[in-house]
Scaffold this motif. Structure first.
Motif, PDB file in Angstrom:
ATOM      1  N   VAL A  73       0.824  -1.218   0.000  1.00 52.33           N
ATOM      2  CA  VAL A  73       0.000   0.000   0.000  1.00 52.33           C
ATOM      3  C   VAL A  73       0.858   1.268   0.000  1.00 52.33           C
ATOM      4  O   VAL A  73       0.411   2.326  -0.431  1.00 52.33           O
ATOM      5  CB  VAL A  73      -0.989   0.030   1.195  1.00 52.33           C
ATOM      6  N   TYR A  74       2.094   1.147   0.511  1.00 46.37           N
ATOM      7  CA  TYR A  74       2.968   2.332   0.570  1.00 46.37           C
ATOM      8  C   TYR A  74       4.400   1.906   0.242  1.00 46.37           C
ATOM      9  O   TYR A  74       5.218   1.664   1.148  1.00 46.37           O
ATOM     10  CB  TYR A  74       2.880   2.981   1.957  1.00 46.37           C
ATOM     11  N   PRO A  75       4.717   1.805  -1.047  1.00 44.30           N
ATOM     12  CA  PRO A  75       6.048   1.325  -1.443  1.00 44.30           C
ATOM     13  C   PRO A  75       7.180   2.217  -0.918  1.00 44.30           C
ATOM     14  O   PRO A  75       8.319   1.761  -0.810  1.00 44.30           O
ATOM     15  CB  PRO A  75       5.989   1.358  -2.981  1.00 44.30           C
ATOM     16  N   SER A 127      11.147  12.269  15.962  1.00 43.29           N
ATOM     17  CA  SER A 127      10.684  12.146  14.574  1.00 43.29           C
ATOM     18  C   SER A 127       9.283  11.574  14.648  1.00 43.29           C
ATOM     19  O   SER A 127       8.994  10.715  15.474  1.00 43.29           O
ATOM     20  CB  SER A 127      11.613  11.273  13.717  1.00 43.29           C
ATOM     21  N   ASN A 128       8.405  12.105  13.818  1.00 41.40           N
ATOM     22  CA  ASN A 128       6.992  11.729  13.867  1.00 41.40           C
ATOM     23  C   ASN A 128       6.435  11.709  12.447  1.00 41.40           C
ATOM     24  O   ASN A 128       6.696  12.622  11.660  1.00 41.40           O
ATOM     25  CB  ASN A 128       6.232  12.772  14.692  1.00 41.40           C
ATOM     26  N   GLY A 129       5.677  10.681  12.126  1.00 39.27           N
ATOM     27  CA  GLY A 129       5.079  10.564  10.795  1.00 39.27           C
ATOM     28  C   GLY A 129       4.206  11.767  10.456  1.00 39.27           C
ATOM     29  O   GLY A 129       3.494  12.293  11.318  1.00 39.27           O
ATOM     30  N   ALA A 130       4.289  12.224   9.217  1.00 40.85           N
ATOM     31  CA  ALA A 130       3.475  13.342   8.741  1.00 40.85           C
ATOM     32  C   ALA A 130       3.143  13.082   7.277  1.00 40.85           C
ATOM     33  O   ALA A 130       3.893  12.411   6.570  1.00 40.85           O
ATOM     34  CB  ALA A 130       4.242  14.654   8.879  1.00 40.85           C
ATOM     35  N   VAL A 131       2.020  13.620   6.872  1.00 42.48           N
ATOM     36  CA  VAL A 131       1.612  13.426   5.480  1.00 42.48           C
ATOM     37  C   VAL A 131       2.208  14.566   4.670  1.00 42.48           C
ATOM     38  O   VAL A 131       1.674  15.673   4.635  1.00 42.48           O
ATOM     39  CB  VAL A 131       0.077  13.395   5.374  1.00 42.48           C
ATOM     40  N   LEU A 132       3.344  14.313   4.052  1.00 41.09           N
ATOM     41  CA  LEU A 132       4.020  15.340   3.263  1.00 41.09           C
ATOM     42  C   LEU A 132       3.897  15.034   1.775  1.00 41.09           C
ATOM     43  O   LEU A 132       3.524  15.889   0.980  1.00 41.09           O
ATOM     44  CB  LEU A 132       5.503  15.414   3.657  1.00 41.09           C
ATOM     45  N   ARG A 133       4.248  13.840   1.391  1.00 42.51           N
ATOM     46  CA  ARG A 133       4.086  13.423  -0.007  1.00 42.51           C
ATOM     47  C   ARG A 133       3.541  12.013  -0.001  1.00 42.51           C
ATOM     48  O   ARG A 133       4.290  11.036  -0.010  1.00 42.51           O
ATOM     49  CB  ARG A 133       5.420  13.470  -0.750  1.00 42.51           C
ATOM     50  N   MET A 134       2.218  11.936   0.041  1.00 46.84           N
ATOM     51  CA  MET A 134       1.545  10.657   0.183  1.00 46.84           C
ATOM     52  C   MET A 134       0.135  10.818  -0.368  1.00 46.84           C
ATOM     53  O   MET A 134      -0.520  11.835  -0.092  1.00 46.84           O
ATOM     54  CB  MET A 134       1.485  10.328   1.685  1.00 46.84           C
ATOM     55  N   THR A 135      -0.331   9.855  -1.121  1.00 43.42           N
ATOM     56  CA  THR A 135      -1.703   9.964  -1.627  1.00 43.42           C
ATOM     57  C   THR A 135      -2.677   9.595  -0.510  1.00 43.42           C
ATOM     58  O   THR A 135      -2.303   8.944   0.473  1.00 43.42           O
ATOM     59  CB  THR A 135      -1.925   9.001  -2.804  1.00 43.42           C
ATOM     60  N   ALA A 150      -4.574   5.943   3.763  1.00 45.02           N
ATOM     61  CA  ALA A 150      -5.630   5.031   4.232  1.00 45.02           C
ATOM     62  C   ALA A 150      -5.103   3.599   4.303  1.00 45.02           C
ATOM     63  O   ALA A 150      -5.439   2.844   5.228  1.00 45.02           O
ATOM     64  CB  ALA A 150      -6.835   5.118   3.295  1.00 45.02           C
ATOM     65  N   GLY A 151      -4.258   3.227   3.350  1.00 43.50           N
ATOM     66  CA  GLY A 151      -3.693   1.874   3.335  1.00 43.50           C
ATOM     67  C   GLY A 151      -2.820   1.632   4.548  1.00 43.50           C
ATOM     68  O   GLY A 151      -2.893   0.579   5.207  1.00 43.50           O
ATOM     69  N   ILE A 152      -1.986   2.604   4.883  1.00 46.19           N
ATOM     70  CA  ILE A 152      -1.114   2.484   6.062  1.00 46.19           C
ATOM     71  C   ILE A 152      -1.969   2.329   7.322  1.00 46.19           C
ATOM     72  O   ILE A 152      -1.723   1.455   8.162  1.00 46.19           O
ATOM     73  CB  ILE A 152      -0.198   3.728   6.190  1.00 46.19           C
ATOM     74  N   GLU A 153      -2.988   3.178   7.429  1.00 48.81           N
ATOM     75  CA  GLU A 153      -3.822   3.124   8.639  1.00 48.81           C
ATOM     76  C   GLU A 153      -4.546   1.785   8.741  1.00 48.81           C
ATOM     77  O   GLU A 153      -4.714   1.228   9.832  1.00 48.81           O
ATOM     78  CB  GLU A 153      -4.810   4.298   8.627  1.00 48.81           C
ATOM     79  N   SER A 154      -4.925   1.241   7.588  1.00 52.93           N
ATOM     80  CA  SER A 154      -5.618  -0.043   7.590  1.00 52.93           C
ATOM     81  C   SER A 154      -4.681  -1.183   8.016  1.00 52.93           C
ATOM     82  O   SER A 154      -5.058  -2.054   8.806  1.00 52.93           O
ATOM     83  CB  SER A 154      -6.196  -0.266   6.188  1.00 52.93           C
TER      84      SER A 154
END
Ligand code: SAM
Length: 269
Positions: free
Chosen positions: A45-47, A189-197, A202-206
């Motif tokens: 889901v997130y290559p 360091s903390n995940g952020a939506v910077l360059r992600m569809t 949604a795939g990562i969260e699933s």
């Protein structure tokens, strides 16, 4: 492949675990089939996650190097993970052989592998504990018995605050801050939506919803800044992880692939 060998009664082999999935992303062998399956699904889901994992570890290495060069010789690594390339104690000891490192992780396989690697090195401890209970962590013998909190300590929260179930990161981290003396550091360091569809997010969260840490707390730069309350940010502030003091120039475009913010703060003297 050799499977990890901690006490079997402590390991849930039916639920994917982020410590072991992350180990898989980094090429390690401390993972089980359930973790590898979830990790493969994560990559489907997130290559970009293999790059993300390497970028995160590289930031950790640069932060520890910077702090050690500044004279900090004590580290509390919260959610330290399975040992891999560029462990905090190895990096710190390259610069200062007297540095002390207290590793803390909740997961049995990570703790088992770390203890096996460390052996009886008196400069390093490995504590199995839940970082959401800061008083227990700070009073644990592996922490209180190793680190001197009357002198500067660097608290490391690298790729961990975004996956802890309790979203009260501010309250938790203020307890660690209050235990530290002036000159101490906080690394985030903390995940952020910077360059992600939206589909990748949604795939990562699933996938994460199936793991033992089912919630993902993405944070904006401002939200990360709030966790640094009381600290003075070192240059260049809170930036995409790859852009925090890179060893070679990177483009803004590459930086956004970090999909996470990173920063280092110092408690004013
Ligand atoms: N900090 C390392 C790094 O950046 O390379 C490892 C990050 S890994 C993604 C997250 C780690 O946090 C895992 O090893 C996991 O077991 C640990 N962890 C998750 N929840 C925790 C908790 N409540 N207390 C302590 N450790 C926790």
């Amino acid at each position: 492949m050799n499977e990890p060998q901690p006490d079997p009664s402590e390991v849930d082999l039916t639920t994917p675990n982020i410590a072991r999935m992350y180990d898989y992303f980094l090429g390690g062998a401390a993972n089980f089939a359930v973790d590898r399956d979830a990790a493969e699904e994560f990559l489907r889901v997130y290559p970009g996650n293999l790059a993300w994992s390497r970028i995160n570890r590289a930031f950790l290495g640069r932060a520890v190097t910077t702090l050690t060069e500044m004279g900090i010789d004590q580290f509390l690594d919260l959610g330290s993970g399975v040992p891999t390339v560029g462990n905090v104690h190895e990096i710190a000891h390259q610069h200062n052989p007297d540095a002390r490192i207290a590793y803390v992780d909740i997961e049995s396989v990570a703790v088992h592998h770390a203890r096996h690697l460390i052996g009886d090195d008196p400069r390093v401890t490995v504590t199995q504990a839940d970082l959401r209970q800061p008083h227990s962590v700070l009073n644990a013998s592996g922490v209180a018995g190793l680190l001197d909190f009357t002198r500067p300590v660097a608290v490391l929260t690298v790729a961990i605050l975004d996956i802890i179930d309790n979203a009260d990161a501010l309250g938790i981290m203020s307890t660690y801050r209050d235990a530290c003396s002036p000159g101490s550091a906080l690394v985030i360091s903390n995940g952020a939506v910077l360059r992600m569809t939206a589909e990748e997010k949604a795939g990562i969260e699933s996938v994460m919803a199936q793991t033992s840490t089912p919630h993902v707390h993405w944070r904006t730069r401002q939200e990360v800044a709030e966790i640094f309350s009381g600290y003075e940010l070192m240059e260049p502030g809170i930036v995409p992880s790859a852009q925090w003091r890179p060893t070679e120039p990177i483009s803004d475009d590459e930086a956004l692939r970090s999909n996470g913010y990173a920063g280092v703060g110092i408690l004013p003297r």
